[in-house]
Structures are given as C-alpha cells and as structure tokens.
Design an enzyme around this catalytic site. Structure first.
Site, PDB file in Angstrom:
ATOM      1  N   CYS A 333      10.824  25.955 -22.145  1.00  0.00           N
ATOM      2  CA  CYS A 333       9.709  26.495 -21.381  1.00  0.00           C
ATOM      3  C   CYS A 333       8.627  25.430 -21.171  1.00  0.00           C
ATOM      4  O   CYS A 333       8.836  24.489 -20.420  1.00  0.00           O
ATOM      5  CB  CYS A 333       9.159  27.750 -22.054  1.00  0.00           C
ATOM      6  SG  CYS A 333       8.198  28.790 -20.921  1.00  0.00           S
ATOM      7  N   HIS A 445      14.214  31.250 -23.354  1.00  0.00           N
ATOM      8  CA  HIS A 445      13.773  31.483 -24.723  1.00  0.00           C
ATOM      9  C   HIS A 445      14.895  32.165 -25.514  1.00  0.00           C
ATOM     10  O   HIS A 445      15.742  32.847 -24.948  1.00  0.00           O
ATOM     11  CB  HIS A 445      12.534  32.376 -24.747  1.00  0.00           C
ATOM     12  CG  HIS A 445      11.292  31.692 -24.299  1.00  0.00           C
ATOM     13  ND1 HIS A 445      10.651  30.724 -25.040  1.00  0.00           N
ATOM     14  CD2 HIS A 445      10.554  31.835 -23.156  1.00  0.00           C
ATOM     15  CE1 HIS A 445       9.567  30.308 -24.402  1.00  0.00           C
ATOM     16  NE2 HIS A 445       9.501  30.955 -23.253  1.00  0.00           N
TER      17      HIS A 445
END
Length: 506
Positions: A333, A445
């Site tokens: 991310c 994630h």
C-alpha cells in the site's frame, strides 16, 4: 463495558476474550467501540472500513463485522488532524478542535443508533472504551467512555496494566477523578498483564478493595505469543520483543520492517511472527538496520511525510543500496507507493506537498485523490515462485492513491472484488515487480496471511541463503482460531466470570 486507566492496558484483547467466552457459553454476542483512533483498519465484507480491533473481536464472536461495531474511526494523518471515517466511509479531515466542538454533538446520535441496532440483534454487547475515562478536559463531550456507559446503562469494569507500574495509584486516581454517579457505575477492577507470584500481590489487592470499596474481579497474567491483532502502533515495541532475539546467520531469516511514524495496517506482517524460521524486526534508524534477508515497506497514513522521514533518517539510502545488491524488498500500500518515481497530491489529500520524488525502485507514479477504495478481493499471485506455480490469494484493498506504470512492468497479482462474480470484466492487475521478481509492491493488504504465498516467499529467502525449503506451510488462520480459544481459556481461569454475569443481570 471495559474501560481502562490508560491506553494500551489491554482493553481490546480482554474485550475479545469476553466475546469468545460469552459465545462459548451459548450467547449471541457482538463487540462495540463507538469511536476508535487507529491507523490499523479492517474492511468489512461489504467493503466498509472500521478499526482492526473491532474486526478481530467480531471474529472472536464468530460473526461478520459491520460498521455498527465501530461507527466512527479517526485515522491520524497530520499533526493535530485526522481523517474522520463514519460508518466505514471517509467524511473529511478535521482538526482536533473542530472535531470536538463541531462534530462530536452530531456524533452522539450516530453512536446511539449503532449501539441500539446491535442491542436489538444480539444477546450481549461488549463495549470497549478508549484511553481513560478520567480525562477531565474531554468529559463534557465524551462519546466513548462514561457518558456512553450511561446511555447504555452498562456496568463498567476498569482495566489497569500492572506491567507498566503504579497499578494501585492508577486505579485509585482514576476513580477519584470520576463523578460520584460515574464511580457508582464501575462495578469492579481487572488487573492485567501480571508477571510473577500472585500471592505477593494479595496484600495490595486487599488494600485496594478496602480503599475503593469495589472487588478486583481478576488478576490476568501476561499471555505471550498470542497471534491476534493489535489496535495501534503503541504495541510495536512489544511485538519486536516477542519476535525473538538476534537471528542465527545459518538458520533464521531476518526480516526488517521499516517503522514509519504514521505506519498503518502493520498487521500485514503478523503471520511472519508465527513462522519458525523467521525473526521480524521493526527498524526506525540506520543503527537498527543490521543485515536483513528482506525488507518490508508497510502501509502509511501519510505516504509523502513518511517518505521524507526515511530520507532524513538515512533509511532510503540503506534501502537503495540493499536493493542494488540484489536484496528482496516488498512494499504494501503506502510502501508500494513510495517505491515508485513520483507521488502527486494536487488536492492536498495527504500532504501539503504537491509532488514528492519517490524512491525509484519501480517505474510508477501515484496520484492521490479524495475517493478511497475499500474492497475485499480474491485472486492469484501472478508471480511464479520457485515451485513454478500460481498461488491463490485473498485480502483487502484500502487506499486513496491511484498508481500507474510509467514503463512496462509485470504485475505480481491478478485480483477481483470478492463481492463480484468471476467473469472477465471483474479482474484487474495489481502491483508491480522488478524483472527478477526480487522487488515487488502491491495494494493487497493481508498478503502474507495467505499461507502458501508466505511459505513460497520465505523459501525463496531460504534459497538465497543456501538453505533447504520448508515444505510445511504454517496455517495462520488455524493459529488465530486457536489463539481466540487460548485467550478465552486463560481469561476464564483468572477472571470471576460468574460475578461478571451477575453484574450484567443487575
């Protein structure tokens, strides 16, 4: 309701423990935290964002998480400013004073309605407070501690952390700062994270019970190596201790995670802590660098500002030299965004800087925008591991940037939203990687929560060191289920659960 004498006293895990105990006893139970301040978030099945702790507690209850369990999430992004997430969607960034004076009165209704829906649907709701109820400067507009307990008419257990010292003073001081009707609502005390001989604590407990006129309903010993998520980065120093000592050069894999000031969703690396051949270290300075076998750039709530920290600390130079020597680097991310060439923020979504130069490990450009993508996804790792096969993956995306390749680059993942049927138009390429596959980044994630992928990647690190692969993949999901039951058994043994039931019955 569980409230604490301070932050990080163990409220989140004790809430999860009680949720699991009540579930084991046959009740329909749900967790609730009205307002959570954390950059460690969780994506619900319908693609909404809540605090990670409430997602974990919902798992302990064996139910799907909803935004009613954490209707307001504050995600600190800058000094004295946070993104306000309401029922899983960003509302806007507010300063501390503006939030307190303008938004909190409106938030009361949101909190009461969410709690009301949970109470209508479940037999028991276990409420977690935030910080301390004795913050006298905040009490008049409190929506998360004693005023919430009053709205719910909930008995309160006060949790104190003996490991940090001053446990008797913290309990007595907290109660002294409460109003008489608030003290009356506190029905007992839990002393948490105890280490040592409990008999030596008995005289202190007897004194405390006489002094406050309330029972100590349990002394809960510290429980090590529990594979459950933490609420915020206050726990990272403890995680480093739990991850083991110095790695053995010939046996253990040394993985360095760069500890960013605004680190978010650091639970992405939790499964690596459970691997028998791995040591995980959080690195915040050049002095901590050591000789890692791999480096992970985790998520960030302010990518540009955290990248500036890496530069000022000398860690960017260390990372570049490591990659140039053939070292393995993973960015997740915000860390993935940093690995590109440019970060563009024309609307000031995350940073005051309109453009920030990236690290340059991958040919990427990221543009920040006000809309946030939150989605549970499934798919395949398109990268070919040592075994020469694709690996199935699941996880979630939660980011405000849009990243594009400036030059052709292979993508390590092919993903689709979990809520959509499997058809050609639902898939998208995710991430980018170097030609040799040693450097890669992703928006996925929980990427290391996928057992097969995690073991394949670790075996590549082992091969780099001339070590034979480990064939058995650690089943992190099973470890997590066992951890809930282990936690519940531990807390049930040391807590007067019968007394807690009597408190709930009035």
């Amino acid at each position: 309701m569980l409230q604490g004498t301070a932050s990080d006293v163990g409220k989140s895990l004790l809430t999860a423990a009680l949720c699991r105990i009540f579930k084991q006893d046959g009740y329909r139970v749900a967790p609730f935290k009205s307002q959570n301040m954390s950059n460690n978030s969780y994506v619900t099945p319908d693609g909404k964002e809540i605090g990670r702790a409430q997602g974990m507690q919902a798992d302990a209850c064996g139910i799907a998480a909803t935004t009613d369990m954490n209707p307001i999430l504050l995600k600190p992004s800058r000094e004295m400013s946070a993104q306000v997430v309401v029922h899983g969607k960003p509302f806007r960034d507010l300063g501390a004073r503006e939030y307190r004076e303008s938004y909190l009165p409106h938030a009361e209704g949101i909190v009461k309605e969410a709690l009301g829906r949970l109470r209508a649907a479940y037999d028991i709701v276990v409420i977690e407070g935030a910080g301390s109820p004795a913050e006298v400067n905040l009490k008049d507009r409190d929506i998360v501690n004693m005023r919430l307990a009053g709205w719910a008419d909930a008995p309160v257990l006060l949790v104190a952390d003996i490991d940090r010292g001053g446990v008797f003073a913290s309990v007595v001081g907290t109660l002294e700062l409460l109003e008489p009707h608030e003290r009356e609502r506190v029905r007992g005390v839990i002393i948490n994270k105890f280490r040592g001989d409990a008999s030596l604590l008995r005289p202190g407990i007897d004194w405390l019970e006489r002094r406050i006129g309330k029972p100590v309903v349990g002394v809960v010993p510290y429980l090590p190596d529990l594979a459950l998520e933490d609420e915020d980065s206050a726990s990272l120093d403890g995680k480093r201790r739990l991850a083991g000592g110095a790695p053995s050069a010939d046996r253990r894999l040394d993985i360095a995670v760069l500890r960013l000031p605004r680190i978010s969703n650091f639970t992405d690396v939790d499964p690596l802590l459970s691997e028998p051949d791995t040591v995980v270290r959080y690195v915040a300075s050049v002095a901590d660098w050591g000789e890692p076998d791999a480096v992970i750039l985790p998520g960030s709530k302010n990518t540009a500002e955290d990248l500036r920290f890496l530069r000022a600390a000398g860690l960017e130079a260390k990372l570049l030299a490591f990659a140039e020597r053939g070292g393995r680097v993973v960015g997740i991310c915000g860390g993935y965004q940093m690995m590109g060439r440019r970060l563009l923020d024309p609307e000031g979504v995350e940073s005051a800087a309109a453009e920030t130069a990236g690290i340059g490990l991958l040919p990427l450009e990221t543009v920040f925008a006000a809309d946030k993508r939150t989605e549970r996804v499934t798919g395949k790792a398109a990268m070919k591991f040592g075994a020469g096969r694709e690996v199935n993956v699941e996880g979630y995306e939660i980011h405000m940037g849009r990243t594009v390749a400036l030059e052709p680059a292979d993508a390590p993942f092919r993903l689709r939203p979990l809520r959509l049927p499997e058809e050609p138009g639902s898939w998208h390429r995710d991430g980018a990687m170097s030609a040799d596959g040693k450097v890669w980044g992703t928006y996925l994630h929980d990427v290391f929560h996928n057992d097969a992928l995690r073991r394949e990647w670790l075996n590549e690190l082992r091969a780099d060191k001339g070590l034979a692969p480990l064939l058995e993949a650690t089943r992190f999901g099973e470890l997590r289920k066992q951890a809930f039951d282990r936690l519940a058994e531990h807390v049930r043994k040391h807590l007067d659960v019968g007394n807690i039931y009597r408190m709930m019955e009035g």
